[in-house]
Design a protein around this motif. Structure first.
Motif, PDB file in Angstrom:
ATOM      1  N   THR A  55      -3.311  -3.617   4.385  1.00  0.00           N
ATOM      2  CA  THR A  55      -3.050  -3.610   2.940  1.00  0.00           C
ATOM      3  C   THR A  55      -2.099  -4.736   2.566  1.00  0.00           C
ATOM      4  N   PHE A  56      -2.152  -5.085   1.300  1.00  0.00           N
ATOM      5  CA  PHE A  56      -1.183  -6.030   0.755  1.00  0.00           C
ATOM      6  C   PHE A  56      -0.133  -5.311  -0.088  1.00  0.00           C
ATOM      7  N   ARG A  57      -0.506  -4.157  -0.630  1.00  0.00           N
ATOM      8  CA  ARG A  57       0.360  -3.366  -1.504  1.00  0.00           C
ATOM      9  C   ARG A  57       0.833  -4.210  -2.696  1.00  0.00           C
ATOM     10  N   PRO A  58      -0.115  -4.698  -3.491  1.00  0.00           N
ATOM     11  CA  PRO A  58       0.230  -5.608  -4.588  1.00  0.00           C
ATOM     12  C   PRO A  58       1.135  -4.987  -5.635  1.00  0.00           C
ATOM     13  N   ASP A  59       1.056  -3.680  -5.777  1.00  0.00           N
ATOM     14  CA  ASP A  59       1.859  -3.024  -6.810  1.00  0.00           C
ATOM     15  C   ASP A  59       3.174  -2.481  -6.280  1.00  0.00           C
ATOM     16  N   GLY A  60       3.466  -2.758  -5.019  1.00  0.00           N
ATOM     17  CA  GLY A  60       4.761  -2.395  -4.483  1.00  0.00           C
ATOM     18  C   GLY A  60       5.843  -3.296  -5.070  1.00  0.00           C
TER      19      GLY A  60
END
Length: 444
Positions: A55-60
């Motif tokens: 995952t990149f977790r863009p909304d982290g």
């Protein structure tokens, strides 16, 4: 190539949750994301990585220290001199110190410490990239300087009214450079924590913006706006108004004196009560009186039901010393504390809020006798600027707008007479007379 290596090294060095290199990888959580292309570009350049689970977790979120570390590498800002007590020994300490030294992080904006592990907001990023861009590019520095000198800036965001005026030039630069945009609903959301996706894209745009050649005249034309004076805070309006023009206007308004209407002549009579002789100049005493009256009016005309209480009562008592009638009720000198309780109760029950400040000058103090046999009044002429947040019951005065009026504030007691009964009181306030009624404050 160098900028890619710099960012790549830094983002990999952050080691957030053991992130791993993902150049050429397909993250399973960015498909269709608004930042997908930006993230993929930065990944292809080897500038950023994702997490071991693919995952990149863009909304982290991203913290102040993490963003500061990356930005400091981009602009080569490092310093060993400690800037904040709460960053001493922190892994990003030298980067944060470097940004402070470069003026990109301003210490006064963090009076209680930097809070390095707190999430960074969109406003904070906007200010940092705007200052960084101005540091890196003379052209963008000129844009920021001109933005800061505009009387008003019109941003393309419908939540601009929530922004501090001092922050707007930075947001304008961050937006005009293409680094920070708004949301589809037309808002900027300055207090929203920035996401990993936003930070990634903003840093890419920052690097791109350094190579742009902004046309100053076009940007000034695009962002120039008309000042909404009624959105000004009290301190902002006080800094914006032309005080000298107020003083000049006040000096020309007539007074009601039996020998004539000249304020200047009766000012001289107050300053030199024994005649024009420098040895009897009472400038110091009259200046004290003027400051006392401004002090009283500031207390009496700045009221907030949420904060008024004992501190206000202890301050207001300085200006009362003898019996007083208010609302048809007589209060002896000994009963004056009960009067102040009545004031406070009325403000609280009416949920009353009023902001005011005053413009005056020593030259606007004077003696006044309406008839030869009447008593002498001692007057301080002022312009009052006022905004009401709750209904004052005044015809023609709208809530949340700034108004101005001219008033004559007078003493009951002779300036050179005996001091009043309370130890802290110097004179007795008597009241004020309206010289010109409220008028809405307009642009210059």
């Amino acid at each position: 190539m160098r900028k890619t290596m710099i960012i790549g090294m830094m983002l990999l060095a952050l080691g957030i949750e053991q992130s791993v290199s993902a150049a050429g990888a397909n993250f399973n959580d960015i498909e269709g994301h608004w930042a997908q292309s930006g993230i993929e570009y930065m990944v292809e350049q080897g500038a950023i990585s994702g997490y071991p689970d693919g995952t990149f977790r863009p909304d982290g979120t991203i913290t102040r220290s993490e963003f500061s570390k990356i930005l400091s590498e981009v602009i080569d800002a490092k310093d060993e001199k400690n800037a904040f007590a709460d960053t001493e020994g922190h892994w990003a300490e030298s980067s944060i110190n470097g940004l402070v030294d470069e003026g990109i992080i301003v210490k006064s904006e963090y009076p209680y410490g930097y809070g390095p592990d707190k999430n960074i907001t969109r406003l904070e990023i906007s200010k940092m990239v705007a200052r960084g861009l101005a540091q890196e590019s003379p052209l963008w520095k000129a844009v920021l300087t001109e933005f800061q000198q505009l009387p008003a800036i019109n941003l393309p965001f419908n939540d601009q009214d929530k922004m501090k005026l001092s922050d707007v030039p930075y947001i304008a630069l961050a937006n005009s450079s293409g680094i920070v945009n708004g949301y589809v609903d037309g808002t900027f959301k300055m207090d929203k924590s920035a996401s990993r996706a936003e930070a990634t894209v903003m840093l890419k745009r920052f690097l791109d913006a350094k190579n742009k050649k902004p046309v100053l005249s076009e940007l000034l034309e695009k962002f120039k706006g008309e000042p909404n004076i009624h959105k000004f805070s009290k301190s902002q309006l006080e800094a914006w108004i032309d005080k000298e023009a107020d003083i000049e206007r006040l000096s020309k308004l007539p007074i009601n004196h039996y020998t004539g209407t000249s304020l200047a002549e009766n000012h001289d009579a107050l300053i030199y009560p024994m005649g024009h002789n420098s040895s009897t100049n009472d400038t110091e005493l009259v200046t004290q009186a003027m400051n006392d009256m401004v002090g009283f009016m500031n207390l009496y005309e700045n009221l907030d039901y949420r904060t008024i209480g004992d501190a206000w009562k202890n301050q207001i008592r300085r200006y009362y010393s003898k019996d007083f009638t208010y609302g048809g009720v007589y209060y002896s000198a000994a009963d004056l504390p009960k009067l102040f309780d009545v004031y406070v109760k009325q403000v609280k029950s009416g949920k009353y809020i009023q902001e005011s400040f005053f413009v005056t000058d020593l030259s606007l103090t004077f003696k006044q006798k309406k008839t030869e046999d009447s008593r002498t009044d001692y007057i301080v002429r002022m312009t009052e600027y006022t905004r009401f947040t709750t209904d004052p019951g005044l015809a023609g005065v709208e809530l949340n707008k700034w108004y101005k009026r001219d008033i004559d504030v007078r003493y009951m007691q002779n300036l050179w007479g005996d001091r009043v009964s309370w130890d802290t009181a110097d004179n007795l306030y008597a009241g004020y007379t309206v010289v010109t009624p409220y008028k809405e404050v307009k642009g210059k």
